[in-house]
Structures are given as C-alpha cells and as structure tokens.
Design a protein around this motif. Structure first.
Motif, PDB file in Angstrom:
ATOM      1  N   ALA A  73       0.874  -1.025  -0.201  1.00 46.83           N
ATOM      2  CA  ALA A  73      -0.244   0.092  -0.132  1.00 46.83           C
ATOM      3  C   ALA A  73       1.258   1.653   0.235  1.00 46.83           C
ATOM      4  O   ALA A  73       0.680   2.394  -0.954  1.00 46.83           O
ATOM      5  N   ASP A  74       2.073   1.417   0.658  1.00 44.76           N
ATOM      6  CA  ASP A  74       2.497   2.246   0.524  1.00 44.76           C
ATOM      7  C   ASP A  74       3.769   2.833  -0.802  1.00 44.76           C
ATOM      8  O   ASP A  74       4.362   4.110  -0.935  1.00 44.76           O
ATOM      9  N   VAL A  75       3.773   1.243  -1.234  1.00 45.38           N
ATOM     10  CA  VAL A  75       4.480   1.860  -2.694  1.00 45.38           C
ATOM     11  C   VAL A  75       2.922   3.006  -4.038  1.00 45.38           C
ATOM     12  O   VAL A  75       3.342   3.412  -4.124  1.00 45.38           O
ATOM     13  N   ALA A  76       2.097   1.996  -3.651  1.00 46.54           N
ATOM     14  CA  ALA A  76       0.840   3.078  -4.235  1.00 46.54           C
ATOM     15  C   ALA A  76       0.599   3.857  -4.075  1.00 46.54           C
ATOM     16  O   ALA A  76       0.597   5.025  -4.749  1.00 46.54           O
ATOM     17  N   ILE A  77       0.594   3.897  -2.131  1.00 49.02           N
ATOM     18  CA  ILE A  77       0.647   5.410  -1.668  1.00 49.02           C
ATOM     19  C   ILE A  77       1.842   6.939  -2.195  1.00 49.02           C
ATOM     20  O   ILE A  77       1.041   7.940  -2.591  1.00 49.02           O
ATOM     21  N   ASN A  78       2.486   6.132  -2.449  1.00 50.00           N
ATOM     22  CA  ASN A  78       3.461   7.145  -2.453  1.00 50.00           C
ATOM     23  C   ASN A  78       4.580   7.400  -4.064  1.00 50.00           C
ATOM     24  O   ASN A  78       5.266   8.292  -4.440  1.00 50.00           O
ATOM     25  N   ALA A  79       3.664   6.954  -4.962  1.00 52.46           N
ATOM     26  CA  ALA A  79       3.492   7.027  -6.090  1.00 52.46           C
ATOM     27  C   ALA A  79       4.038   8.152  -6.692  1.00 52.46           C
ATOM     28  O   ALA A  79       2.421   8.981  -6.563  1.00 52.46           O
ATOM     29  N   PRO A  80       4.408   8.879  -7.220  1.00 49.47           N
ATOM     30  CA  PRO A  80       3.775  10.028  -8.142  1.00 49.47           C
ATOM     31  C   PRO A  80       3.346   9.977  -8.736  1.00 49.47           C
ATOM     32  O   PRO A  80       2.522   9.076  -9.251  1.00 49.47           O
TER      33      PRO A  80
END
Length: 169
Positions: A118-125
């Motif tokens: 989820a953090d990868v998706a949240i932090n995507a530009p």
C-alpha cells in the motif's frame, strides 16, 4: 437509551453500510478503469519506447487476471498473477498493481506485506487520487489486523478524505 433503540440503530447501520468486500471490488473496478484510460493515452501519444507497449499489454493482462482471481476468492493465485505483472516493471501500472496486491495480501493475512505494498502505491508520483484512496483503505485494513489502531484510523481518514465513499469500517 433503551435496548430497543440501540438495536434499531444497529439495524439501520447495517442497512446503509457498504461491506468491506463491496468497497474492495468497487475500488478495483475504478482502478482498472483508470489504468485502462492511462494506458490508452500513454500508447496513443506514442510515448512508449520500443517494446514498452508489449510489456504494458502483458502486465495489464496479468493484472486483469489477478483482479478476476481476487474477485473469485482465489487470493494466492491472484497474488501470483500480480507478482508476475510487476516483473514487467511498467511504471504506469506498478502503483495500481501494488494497491491491488495490498488488498489481496490482507485477505491472505499477510498484513505487514500489505502495508508495504500500500505504501508503494500511496507514494507513487502523479495524480492518482482514486488509487491512493484505495491503497490507504487497504493499508487501514492491514493495520487493523495488526492491532495498530491509531495508524489504521489515520489510514482510513486519508482514504475518506480522498474518496468520501470509503468510510471507516
């Protein structure tokens, strides 16, 4: 307050509440639509380097299979397809795939991995409001399962701020 009033309120909440599964399915459908539009625009504008459209197509097909398997309750198979899609490293699809993986990992009880996905998706530009809202919601589910209530409440609040339809369960 009387016991009858409390029961009546509980019944009303159950009638108007949206189940977690329904929210996940709605989120997945919305994210698929966003990915399809983004992919179409990406390919139409000719911004893809040689071989990128093939990678995009293959990753997109695997992602779609992952969604179908998750909707059928075949979570391990869904995760395998999502992981196979990530191998293509299509930057425009990776946040979408990770958001979906987070929900699948929650269903598999692999909550620490779900938080990371989820953090990868949240932090995507990029302007990925819907994708982020679903990722925050999936993160909230994982954190709840890990008994990290304060962090879960914050994740749910972020999900609702981005998409008011995503209410704290």
């Amino acid at each position: 307050m009387s016991e009858k009033t409390d029961k009546s309120r509980d019944a009303d909440r159950k009638k108007t509440g949206i189940s977690k599964t329904t929210l996940i399915v709605i989120g997945i459908v919305i994210v698929i639509a966003i990915a399809a539009v983004a992919g179409f625009v990406f390919l139409k504008n000719g911004a893809a380097p040689a071989g990128a459209s093939d990678s995009f197509t293959k990753a997109g097909a695997l992602y779609s299979q992952s969604v179908d398997l998750a909707n059928a309750g075949k979570y391990q198979e869904a995760l395998d397809k999502a992981d196979a899609a990530l191998v293509y490293n299509v930057s425009s699809l990776n946040p979408l795939i990770q958001s979906n993986r987070a929900g699948i990992l929650v269903m598999l009880g692999r909550n620490n991995e779900a938080v990371a996905a989820a953090d990868v998706a949240i932090n995507a530009p990029g302007n990925l409001t819907t994708l982020r809202s679903i990722a925050y919601y999936n993160k909230g589910n994982a954190l709840t399962a890990l008994n990290r209530t304060a962090e879960a409440n914050a994740a749910y609040a972020n999900a609702t701020a981005l998409d008011p339809a995503l209410k704290h369960p």
